[in-house]
Design a protein around this motif. Structure first.
Motif, short mmCIF file in Angstrom:
data_model
loop_
_atom_site.label_atom_id
_atom_site.label_comp_id
_atom_site.label_asym_id
_atom_site.label_seq_id
_atom_site.Cartn_x
_atom_site.Cartn_y
_atom_site.Cartn_z
N ARG A 12 0.84 -1.29 -0.09
CA ARG A 12 -0.05 0.09 0.05
C ARG A 12 1.01 1.08 -0.03
O ARG A 12 1.93 1.23 0.89
CB ARG A 12 -0.97 0.10 1.20
CG ARG A 12 -2.02 -0.89 1.35
CD ARG A 12 -2.76 -0.94 2.34
NE ARG A 12 -3.72 0.00 2.44
CZ ARG A 12 -4.02 0.69 3.53
NH1 ARG A 12 -3.50 0.69 4.74
NH2 ARG A 12 -4.83 1.68 3.55
N TYR A 28 -4.92 6.18 -1.61
CA TYR A 28 -4.30 4.88 -1.31
C TYR A 28 -4.45 4.10 -2.48
O TYR A 28 -5.25 3.84 -3.17
CB TYR A 28 -4.96 3.99 -0.10
CG TYR A 28 -4.54 4.77 1.14
CD1 TYR A 28 -3.46 4.67 1.84
CD2 TYR A 28 -5.65 5.90 1.70
CE1 TYR A 28 -3.42 5.09 3.19
CE2 TYR A 28 -5.30 6.65 2.73
CZ TYR A 28 -4.12 6.22 3.62
OH TYR A 28 -3.80 6.82 4.64
N GLU A 30 -2.48 0.04 -4.50
CA GLU A 30 -1.84 -1.23 -3.90
C GLU A 30 -0.96 -1.27 -5.30
O GLU A 30 -1.61 -1.29 -6.54
CB GLU A 30 -2.93 -2.09 -4.06
CG GLU A 30 -2.25 -3.62 -3.57
CD GLU A 30 -1.99 -3.91 -2.05
OE1 GLU A 30 -1.38 -4.78 -1.84
OE2 GLU A 30 -2.89 -3.09 -1.44
#
Length: 330
Positions: A12, A28, A30
C-alpha cells in the motif's frame, strides 16, 4: 541479494496525481514493491515525518518539472531493512535505519521504499522509529545552521547571545536544544500556546511573537544578538538588522527573495545575512542520532497518525501550526 523472510509482492502506498488539493488529493493505492538497484536497500517503513517542503512540492514549488505524477511523497523515514542490493557494503537485512530519500523521487508514504545506501544510516538501539524519522531534514537543517556560526557541541565553544525564530516548529525545536548544547544564551520566539514548551527544551527566554516585545525581537536584558537563526518564511532582514550586535549575523534557513538579495548586499558589511541550503551529511545524521540516544536531544512530536489517516497528518503539516514534528506510523 540478501532478503529477509517472505516479503509480499505488492504494498500500500499514498500518492497524488497532480498539483494542489492538500490532504484530500492523497489516495491509497496497491502497487508492486519497488525493484532494487545494486546500491540500494529495501526498507520496511515503520515511521515517516512530514516536512513543510513535502507540502510545498504538492503546491507546485518545482512546477512544471517535478514531481513526476503519480507521486508518492515524503522523504524522511525510519524502518527496517528487508533486502539489500548486490553492491551494498555497510548495511544488512534486519538493520534498523533512518533514511532521507531523494526529494524528487521521494516514496516515503508507503509500506516499503527503496533507498540508496548513501542516504541511509543505522539508528542506535533505543532510538525509536518516530524519533529517528523526525531528524533528517529538520534536525540536519538546525545542526547546519548552528555549525555555520561556529557552534561546538562538546562544551568547548564560546557562548553567544542567540535568537531563534519560530522555535516551536520542527527545525526550531531542534535548533533550541542544539544551541543550548553549544553553550549559547538562547532567546526564542513562538506563539503564546507554545511558550512553556519552548522554555522546557532549553530556551533561556521565550517571546510571544504577537506581543510588541516579541514583534521587535527584544529580550528582557535589552542585549543585542550575536546571531539570529531564522526558521520562518516571513522573516525580513530589515526587521533583524536593528536587533543585531555590531558584528552580528543572521543565518536564514528559509530565505525569501528579499533576504536572498540581502545576503549578497551584506557580504562586505559588519552585519551579515547568510543563507543555508541543506546538504545531507551522513556523519551529521549519525551525530544527531547519537545525541538522541544519549538523551541530549529529543524529537518534539506534534502528533502521531496511523498510515490510514495520512490525510489528517498532511493537513496538520499544511496548517503551518505544528509544534515539532508530524509523524505517520505504519
Amino acid at each position: 541479494m540478501e532478503t529477509a523472510g517472505i516479503k509480499p509482492s505488492t504494498m500500500r502506498a499514498v500518492q497524488y496525481r497532480g498539483y494542489g488539493g492538500g490532504g484530500a488529493a492523497l489516495e491509497y493505492v496497491e502497487i508492486p514493491l519497488p525493484s532494487l538497484k545494486k546500491d540500494e536497500v529495501l526498507i520496511k517503513v515503520e515511521a515517516a515525518s512530514i516536512n513543510p517542503a513535502d507540502c510545498r512540492i504538492q503546491k507546485g514549488l518545482l512546477r512544471p518539472f517535478l514531481p513526476k505524477f503519480p507521486f508518492i511523497p515524503v522523504t524522511d523515514i525510519a524502518g527496517e531493512i528487508a533486502e539489500v542490493g548486490s553492491a551494498v557494503r555497510e548495511l544488512k537485512v534486519g538493520d534498523k535505519v533512518v533514511s532521507k530519500l531523494i526529494f524528487w523521487k521521494a516514496g516515503g508514504l508507503a509500506e516499503y521504499v527503496a533507498a540508496s545506501e548513501s542516504v541511509t544510516v543505522v539508528r542506535p538501539a533505543g532510538v525509536s522509529a518516530a524519533d529517528a524519522a523526525g531528524l533528517p531534514i529538520a534536525g540536519l537543517t538546525a545542526l547546519q545552521a548552528l555549525k555555520a556560526i561556529g557552534t561546538k557541541f562538546d562544551g568547548t565553544g564560546s557562548a553567544g547571545n542567540i535568537l531563534i525564530t519560530a522555535a516551536s516548529g520542527g527545525i526550531g525545536t531542534y535548533a533550541v536544544q542544539l544551541a543550548k548544547l553549544g553553550n549559547h544564551n538562547v532567546t526564542a520566539t513562538c506563539g503564546a500556546r507554545n511558550l512553556e514548551l519552548v522554555g522546557s527544551i532549553g530556551a533561556d527566554e521565550v517571546l510571544d511573537y504577537k506581543t510588541p516585545e516579541g514583534a521587535a525581537l527584544k529580550n528582557s536584558s535589552g542585549k543585542k544578538y550575536d546571531y539570529i537563526v531564522n526558521t520562518t518564511n516571513g522573516g525580513k532582514w530589515s526587521a533583524f538588522k536593528p536587533s543585531l550586535g555590531n558584528h552580528g549575523r543572521v543565518v536564514d534557513i528559509a530565505p525569501n527573495f528579499r533576504n536572498f538579495v540581502a545576503s549578497i548586499l551584506t557580504l562586505f558589511s559588519k552585519k551579515k545575512l547568510t543563507t543555508i541550503i541543506l546538504s545531507l551529511g551522513m556523519e551529521d545524521l549519525r551525530f544527531l542520532l547519537e545525541l538522541v540516544k544519549e538523551g541530549k536531544l529529543k524529537t518534539v512530536v506534534d502528533s502521531r497518525h496511523p498510515f490510514d489517516k495520512a490525510a489528517d497528518a498532511w493537513e496538520k503539516s499544511l496548517s503551518g501550526h505544528a509544534t515539532g514534528k508530524v509523524i505517520i506510523e505504519m
